[in-house]
Design a protein around this motif. Structure first.
Motif, mmCIF file in Angstrom:
data_model
loop_
_atom_site.group_PDB
_atom_site.id
_atom_site.type_symbol
_atom_site.label_atom_id
_atom_site.label_comp_id
_atom_site.label_asym_id
_atom_site.label_seq_id
_atom_site.Cartn_x
_atom_site.Cartn_y
_atom_site.Cartn_z
ATOM 1 N N LEU A 103 37.154 10.672 10.871
ATOM 2 C CA LEU A 103 37.685 11.417 9.734
ATOM 3 C C LEU A 103 36.776 11.237 8.513
ATOM 4 N N VAL A 104 36.399 10.004 8.237
ATOM 5 C CA VAL A 104 35.492 9.734 7.111
ATOM 6 C C VAL A 104 34.131 10.367 7.376
ATOM 7 N N ALA A 105 33.638 10.234 8.605
ATOM 8 C CA ALA A 105 32.325 10.794 8.956
ATOM 9 C C ALA A 105 32.297 12.311 8.780
ATOM 10 N N LYS A 106 33.402 12.944 9.083
ATOM 11 C CA LYS A 106 33.471 14.406 9.003
ATOM 12 C C LYS A 106 33.346 14.903 7.560
ATOM 13 N N ILE A 107 33.856 14.148 6.602
ATOM 14 C CA ILE A 107 33.854 14.591 5.205
ATOM 15 C C ILE A 107 32.782 13.907 4.351
ATOM 16 N N ARG A 108 31.982 13.050 4.941
ATOM 17 C CA ARG A 108 31.076 12.228 4.139
ATOM 18 C C ARG A 108 30.076 13.046 3.326
ATOM 19 N N TYR A 109 29.535 14.115 3.870
ATOM 20 C CA TYR A 109 28.571 14.921 3.116
ATOM 21 C C TYR A 109 29.253 15.674 1.977
ATOM 22 N N SER A 110 30.435 16.224 2.235
ATOM 23 C CA SER A 110 31.102 17.009 1.188
ATOM 24 C C SER A 110 31.627 16.113 0.064
ATOM 25 N N VAL A 111 32.015 14.885 0.371
ATOM 26 C CA VAL A 111 32.545 13.988 -0.656
ATOM 27 C C VAL A 111 31.438 13.188 -1.347
ATOM 28 N N PHE A 112 30.505 12.633 -0.571
ATOM 29 C CA PHE A 112 29.489 11.734 -1.116
ATOM 30 C C PHE A 112 28.126 12.394 -1.300
ATOM 31 N N GLY A 113 27.906 13.533 -0.662
ATOM 32 C CA GLY A 113 26.640 14.235 -0.800
ATOM 33 C C GLY A 113 25.628 13.848 0.258
ATOM 34 N N LYS A 114 24.527 14.556 0.195
ATOM 35 C CA LYS A 114 23.465 14.410 1.193
ATOM 36 C C LYS A 114 22.121 14.509 0.483
ATOM 37 N N ARG A 115 21.156 13.735 0.950
ATOM 38 C CA ARG A 115 19.806 13.761 0.396
ATOM 39 C C ARG A 115 18.955 14.751 1.182
ATOM 40 N N ASP A 116 17.874 15.181 0.575
ATOM 41 C CA ASP A 116 16.938 16.061 1.279
ATOM 42 C C ASP A 116 16.051 15.265 2.232
ATOM 43 N N GLU A 117 15.828 13.993 1.901
ATOM 44 C CA GLU A 117 14.959 13.130 2.701
ATOM 45 C C GLU A 117 15.612 11.764 2.880
ATOM 46 N N CYS A 118 15.148 11.045 3.878
ATOM 47 C CA CYS A 118 15.651 9.692 4.111
ATOM 48 C C CYS A 118 15.247 8.773 2.971
ATOM 49 N N MET A 119 16.047 7.740 2.780
ATOM 50 C CA MET A 119 15.786 6.735 1.765
ATOM 51 C C MET A 119 14.449 6.042 2.035
ATOM 52 N N VAL A 120 13.678 5.834 0.987
ATOM 53 C CA VAL A 120 12.441 5.068 1.084
ATOM 54 C C VAL A 120 12.710 3.722 0.430
ATOM 55 N N PRO A 121 12.648 2.634 1.216
ATOM 56 C CA PRO A 121 12.952 1.317 0.627
ATOM 57 C C PRO A 121 11.900 0.897 -0.394
ATOM 58 N N THR A 122 12.336 0.133 -1.369
ATOM 59 C CA THR A 122 11.410 -0.412 -2.358
ATOM 60 C C THR A 122 10.464 -1.396 -1.666
ATOM 61 N N ALA A 123 9.376 -1.714 -2.322
ATOM 62 C CA ALA A 123 8.423 -2.680 -1.762
ATOM 63 C C ALA A 123 9.106 -4.008 -1.471
ATOM 64 N N GLU A 124 10.048 -4.379 -2.324
ATOM 65 C CA GLU A 124 10.789 -5.638 -2.159
ATOM 66 C C GLU A 124 11.635 -5.634 -0.868
ATOM 67 N N LEU A 125 12.153 -4.467 -0.486
ATOM 68 C CA LEU A 125 13.019 -4.365 0.691
ATOM 69 C C LEU A 125 12.305 -3.890 1.945
ATOM 70 N N GLN A 126 11.066 -3.526 1.832
ATOM 71 C CA GLN A 126 10.318 -2.936 2.961
ATOM 72 C C GLN A 126 10.404 -3.796 4.226
ATOM 73 N N SER A 127 10.341 -5.108 4.094
ATOM 74 C CA SER A 127 10.359 -5.978 5.276
ATOM 75 C C SER A 127 11.686 -5.949 6.008
ATOM 76 N N ARG A 128 12.721 -5.443 5.386
ATOM 77 C CA ARG A 128 14.050 -5.380 6.000
ATOM 78 C C ARG A 128 14.228 -4.128 6.862
ATOM 79 N N PHE A 129 13.269 -3.179 6.749
ATOM 80 C CA PHE A 129 13.366 -1.909 7.464
ATOM 81 C C PHE A 129 12.350 -1.852 8.595
ATOM 82 N N VAL A 130 12.797 -1.310 9.735
ATOM 83 C CA VAL A 130 11.941 -1.294 10.919
ATOM 84 C C VAL A 130 10.943 -0.147 10.934
ATOM 85 N N ASP A 131 11.250 0.940 10.256
ATOM 86 C CA ASP A 131 10.274 2.037 10.157
ATOM 87 C C ASP A 131 10.576 2.935 8.998
#
Length: 131
Positions: A103-131
């Motif tokens: 139910l939450v997944a179905k409405i997540r874009y209409s309630v919370f919005g959507k980005r045009d591109e995936c999040m780019v982690p900051t340099a500080e957080l880069q090591s926490r992301f696999v790609d």
């Protein structure tokens, strides 16, 4: 394929504002950096999921793929502290937990919005992301 993955890998919808907010929530409450992150749109997700088209959080925990409410509850449990109390929701049947999740997944874009591109982690957080 999951043998070389981190023990606690969260694959999330990188264009979903709610999902990005959840990732930021986890990062702020994970001072030991136990969790690693990747987007469902990334290469690691392609390797983990193969040809499956999944539009839900995937938590690869010690090589086991968990999805939907089960993934969310294990992530909360693995955060530790007060978040372990969310494990009480495991007493509910999975179909009921997943119904709420869907139910939450179905409405997540209409309630919370959507980005045009995936999040780019900051340099500080880069090591926490696999790609």
């Amino acid at each position: 394929m999951t043998a070389s993955l981190p023990d606690k890998l969260i694959l999330f919808d990188g264009v979903c504002n709610l999902c990005n907010g959840v990732v930021q929530f986890v990062i702020k409450r994970d001072p030991e950096s136990k969790f690693r992150f990747g987007t469902l749109q990334g290469k690691t997700a392609d390797q983990v999921l193969g040809s499956k088209s999944i539009d839900t959080v995937v938590y690869v925990r010690n090589g086991i793929q968990l999805t939907k409410s089960t993934a969310a509850l294990w992530i909360a449990r693995d955060l530790g502290g007060v978040w372990t109390m969310t494990a009480v929701f495991f007493i509910l049947p999975r179909f009921l937990r997943d119904w709420c999740y869907n139910l939450v997944a179905k409405i997540r874009y209409s309630v919370f919005g959507k980005r045009d591109e995936c999040m780019v982690p900051t340099a500080e957080l880069q090591s926490r992301f696999v790609d």
